[in-house]
Write a protein that holds these residues in place. Structure first.
Motif, PDB file in Angstrom:
ATOM      1  N   GLY A 206     -16.956  -4.236  -1.539  1.00  0.00           N
ATOM      2  CA  GLY A 206     -17.846  -5.227  -2.110  1.00  0.00           C
ATOM      3  C   GLY A 206     -18.706  -4.647  -3.213  1.00  0.00           C
ATOM      4  N   GLN A 207     -19.866  -5.238  -3.421  1.00  0.00           N
ATOM      5  CA  GLN A 207     -20.714  -4.878  -4.563  1.00  0.00           C
ATOM      6  C   GLN A 207     -22.189  -4.937  -4.163  1.00  0.00           C
ATOM      7  N   TYR A 208     -22.970  -4.029  -4.761  1.00  0.00           N
ATOM      8  CA  TYR A 208     -24.428  -4.035  -4.582  1.00  0.00           C
ATOM      9  C   TYR A 208     -25.077  -4.092  -5.959  1.00  0.00           C
ATOM     10  N   ARG A 209     -25.843  -5.186  -6.231  1.00  0.00           N
ATOM     11  CA  ARG A 209     -26.446  -5.425  -7.550  1.00  0.00           C
ATOM     12  C   ARG A 209     -27.965  -5.316  -7.468  1.00  0.00           C
ATOM     13  N   TRP A 210     -28.551  -4.731  -8.503  1.00  0.00           N
ATOM     14  CA  TRP A 210     -30.002  -4.658  -8.612  1.00  0.00           C
ATOM     15  C   TRP A 210     -30.374  -4.340 -10.057  1.00  0.00           C
ATOM     16  N   ALA A 303     -19.082  -7.884   9.179  1.00  0.00           N
ATOM     17  CA  ALA A 303     -18.391  -8.080   7.906  1.00  0.00           C
ATOM     18  C   ALA A 303     -17.482  -6.891   7.599  1.00  0.00           C
ATOM     19  N   TYR A 304     -17.968  -5.695   7.872  1.00  0.00           N
ATOM     20  CA  TYR A 304     -17.189  -4.481   7.616  1.00  0.00           C
ATOM     21  C   TYR A 304     -15.932  -4.456   8.483  1.00  0.00           C
ATOM     22  N   ASP A 305     -16.100  -4.743   9.770  1.00  0.00           N
ATOM     23  CA  ASP A 305     -14.965  -4.733  10.688  1.00  0.00           C
ATOM     24  C   ASP A 305     -13.961  -5.836  10.363  1.00  0.00           C
ATOM     25  N   ALA A 306     -14.461  -6.991   9.885  1.00  0.00           N
ATOM     26  CA  ALA A 306     -13.585  -8.134   9.604  1.00  0.00           C
ATOM     27  C   ALA A 306     -12.869  -8.011   8.266  1.00  0.00           C
ATOM     28  N   GLY A 307     -13.261  -7.045   7.432  1.00  0.00           N
ATOM     29  CA  GLY A 307     -12.655  -6.933   6.111  1.00  0.00           C
ATOM     30  C   GLY A 307     -13.167  -7.978   5.135  1.00  0.00           C
ATOM     31  N   THR A 308     -14.329  -8.546   5.419  1.00  0.00           N
ATOM     32  CA  THR A 308     -14.939  -9.530   4.520  1.00  0.00           C
ATOM     33  C   THR A 308     -15.505  -8.832   3.285  1.00  0.00           C
ATOM     34  N   GLU A 309     -15.252  -9.371   2.111  1.00  0.00           N
ATOM     35  CA  GLU A 309     -15.851  -8.828   0.893  1.00  0.00           C
ATOM     36  C   GLU A 309     -17.332  -9.190   0.890  1.00  0.00           C
ATOM     37  N   LEU A 310     -18.196  -8.181   0.796  1.00  0.00           N
ATOM     38  CA  LEU A 310     -19.635  -8.390   0.875  1.00  0.00           C
ATOM     39  C   LEU A 310     -20.269  -8.096  -0.469  1.00  0.00           C
ATOM     40  N   LEU A 311     -21.029  -9.067  -0.993  1.00  0.00           N
ATOM     41  CA  LEU A 311     -21.731  -8.932  -2.257  1.00  0.00           C
ATOM     42  C   LEU A 311     -23.222  -9.068  -1.982  1.00  0.00           C
ATOM     43  N   LEU A 312     -23.988  -8.040  -2.325  1.00  0.00           N
ATOM     44  CA  LEU A 312     -25.423  -8.040  -2.062  1.00  0.00           C
ATOM     45  C   LEU A 312     -26.203  -7.938  -3.363  1.00  0.00           C
ATOM     46  N   SER A 313     -27.322  -8.646  -3.407  1.00  0.00           N
ATOM     47  CA  SER A 313     -28.213  -8.607  -4.565  1.00  0.00           C
ATOM     48  C   SER A 313     -29.636  -8.382  -4.075  1.00  0.00           C
ATOM     49  N   THR A 333     -25.295   1.787   9.043  1.00  0.00           N
ATOM     50  CA  THR A 333     -25.374   0.724   8.044  1.00  0.00           C
ATOM     51  C   THR A 333     -25.546   1.302   6.648  1.00  0.00           C
ATOM     52  N   ARG A 334     -26.398   2.309   6.517  1.00  0.00           N
ATOM     53  CA  ARG A 334     -26.608   2.946   5.199  1.00  0.00           C
ATOM     54  C   ARG A 334     -25.303   3.525   4.674  1.00  0.00           C
ATOM     55  N   SER A 335     -24.520   4.122   5.534  1.00  0.00           N
ATOM     56  CA  SER A 335     -23.240   4.683   5.121  1.00  0.00           C
ATOM     57  C   SER A 335     -22.289   3.586   4.652  1.00  0.00           C
ATOM     58  N   ARG A 336     -22.289   2.469   5.337  1.00  0.00           N
ATOM     59  CA  ARG A 336     -21.394   1.375   4.952  1.00  0.00           C
ATOM     60  C   ARG A 336     -21.854   0.713   3.658  1.00  0.00           C
ATOM     61  N   LEU A 337     -23.155   0.549   3.485  1.00  0.00           N
ATOM     62  CA  LEU A 337     -23.659  -0.035   2.239  1.00  0.00           C
ATOM     63  C   LEU A 337     -23.365   0.880   1.054  1.00  0.00           C
ATOM     64  N   ALA A 338     -23.361   2.187   1.286  1.00  0.00           N
ATOM     65  CA  ALA A 338     -23.078   3.138   0.208  1.00  0.00           C
ATOM     66  C   ALA A 338     -21.659   3.009  -0.313  1.00  0.00           C
ATOM     67  N   GLN A 339     -20.786   2.345   0.436  1.00  0.00           N
ATOM     68  CA  GLN A 339     -19.414   2.147  -0.009  1.00  0.00           C
ATOM     69  C   GLN A 339     -19.254   0.922  -0.910  1.00  0.00           C
ATOM     70  N   LEU A 340     -20.326   0.120  -1.037  1.00  0.00           N
ATOM     71  CA  LEU A 340     -20.295  -0.999  -1.974  1.00  0.00           C
ATOM     72  C   LEU A 340     -20.382  -0.469  -3.400  1.00  0.00           C
ATOM     73  N   ARG A 341     -19.689  -1.121  -4.329  1.00  0.00           N
ATOM     74  CA  ARG A 341     -19.759  -0.718  -5.729  1.00  0.00           C
ATOM     75  C   ARG A 341     -21.152  -0.993  -6.268  1.00  0.00           C
ATOM     76  N   PRO A 342     -21.864  -0.003  -6.795  1.00  0.00           N
ATOM     77  CA  PRO A 342     -23.204  -0.251  -7.345  1.00  0.00           C
ATOM     78  C   PRO A 342     -23.115  -0.881  -8.730  1.00  0.00           C
ATOM     79  N   GLN A 343     -23.971  -1.826  -8.992  1.00  0.00           N
ATOM     80  CA  GLN A 343     -24.068  -2.419 -10.328  1.00  0.00           C
ATOM     81  C   GLN A 343     -25.543  -2.514 -10.707  1.00  0.00           C
ATOM     82  N   ALA A 344     -26.013  -1.544 -11.493  1.00  0.00           N
ATOM     83  CA  ALA A 344     -27.393  -1.548 -11.968  1.00  0.00           C
ATOM     84  C   ALA A 344     -27.482  -2.484 -13.171  1.00  0.00           C
TER      85      ALA A 344
END
Length: 360
Positions: A206-210, A303-313, A333-344
């Motif tokens: 997924g993706q992490y935007r900020w 979401a991680y276990d289900a293979g759901t694409e997760l997009l966070l802002s 959780t921090r480890s799993r969030l770190a696997q999201l693509r960062p988008q600054a």
């Protein structure tokens, strides 16, 4: 086809997976797999009877990203047995509740459920085992005890040693009898080493935007291609007001899902219904109560276990979001969030985690 010893089959599959992936197992992972294979050898009753006289389980625990799930995966796929299941913690809890309801009004429904499971599987593997709710803890403790007595082979992976399960001091004493059951009936192996392999180019899910702003949310709506739903979304007993929705995607505000009394049952429903879920308005997590944090952590796990694409802002970078360690499960959780693509999205200057998310 010649019969292959279970332990030999597991070791061979592990070697094949390593060769196919180009992955080099470290000493702790190799030891854990060998220990699992050795444990299998204690279960057979001969060529035709293996796993029919099982009298114990295996408990593999260690830090975040140490490869527990990879070892479990290699073990589970390599075991030459049809009557086996691999389950994730939250989904299995919901299944357990459904099974118990089917026996409502009958003597000892849990014993009946355990007997059902023992008739269906000879090997049951739990990934990411952890308990915080005392009701869940006692229910699972009693079930595991019944399964072990029914000679079902039980394998568990966890971030916690058995003695650290159900860490809430208000409830830990009540769970101690079941901890003793685990320690007495299961072989316990720690996967040590301290390296988080997820941080080394792990899964992209997924993706992490900020930083989030009114303009970034308008841009995000266009990127997601989601219109504003005409009606609320009913999820079990929870009514949600999505910011956007289509047949495969859902966009929610953090405040709509986690500060309210939502449950793992709701998150399982969402992840079964939608392939992609976007959450905006994600605040600095140390500003919320333990209940809100636990809901968010449960959602990320599911979401991680289900293979759901997760997009966070969020208004905050991931480091700022996780600037404190507000919960005992947060390392996972921090480890799993770190696997999201960062988008600054640009410089955001001084962060104010309390300001409202405007412009939605």
């Amino acid at each position: 086809m010649p019969w292959t010893a279970p332990a030999q089959a597991v070791r061979r599959h592990f070697a094949q997976r390593l060769a196919a992936s180009g992955f080099q197992a470290d000493a702790a992972q190799s030891f854990a797999l060998d220990a699992l294979a050795d444990w299998l050898e204690t279960l057979p009753g001969g060529r035709r009877g293996w796993l029919r006289r099982s009298a114990g389980g295996f408990y593999l625990w260690g830090g975040v990203g140490r490869g527990k799930s990879f070892v479990m995966d290699c073990f589970f796929q390599g075991v030459p047995l049809a009557a086996k299941r691999r389950v994730h913690f939250h989904a299995f809890l919901q299944e357990l509740q459904v099974r118990l309801l089917a026996h409502a009004g009958q003597p000892d429904p849990l014993a009946r459920v355990a007997a059902e499971l023992a008739g269906e599987v000879r090997l049951l593997c739990f990934d990411e085992f952890h308990v915080h709710d005392i009701g869940d803890a006692i229910l699972l403790g009693r079930l595991l005890e019944a399964l072990l007595r029914a000679r079902v082979g039980v394998v568990v992976t966890s971030n916690y040693a058995p003695a650290s399960l159900c860490p809430n001091p208000l409830h830990h004493e009540r769970f101690k009898p079941f901890i003793r059951v685990l320690e007495r009936h299961m072989r316990i192996v720690e996967l040590d080493g301290g390296v988080d392999y997820r941080s080394r180019g792990g899964r992209d899910w997924g993706q992490y935007r900020w930083p989030e702003s009114p303009q970034s949310l308008l841009d995000w709506r266009r990127e997601l291609g989601l219109g504003v739903p005409a009606a609320p979304l009913q999820v079990n007993r929870l009514s949600l007001a999505p910011l956007g929705q289509d047949a495969r995607s859902l966009w929610l505000d953090f405040a709509a899902l986690f500060p309210v009394p939502s449950s793992t049952r709701d998150y399982l429903w969402l992840c079964e219904r939608f392939e992609r879920i976007a959450i905006s308005g994600l605040p600095c997590l140390d500003r919320h109560s333990p209940d809100v944090l636990q809901r968010f952590l449960n959602f990320v796990d599911i979401a991680y276990d289900a293979g759901t694409e997760l997009l966070l802002s969020s208004w905050a970078s991931l480091d700022e979001l996780c600037r404190e360690r507000p919960h005992e499960d947060f390392a996972r959780t921090r480890s799993r969030l770190a696997q999201l693509r960062p988008q600054a999205l640009g410089d955001h200057g001084m962060l104010n985690c309390d300001r409202p998310a405007a412009g939605r």
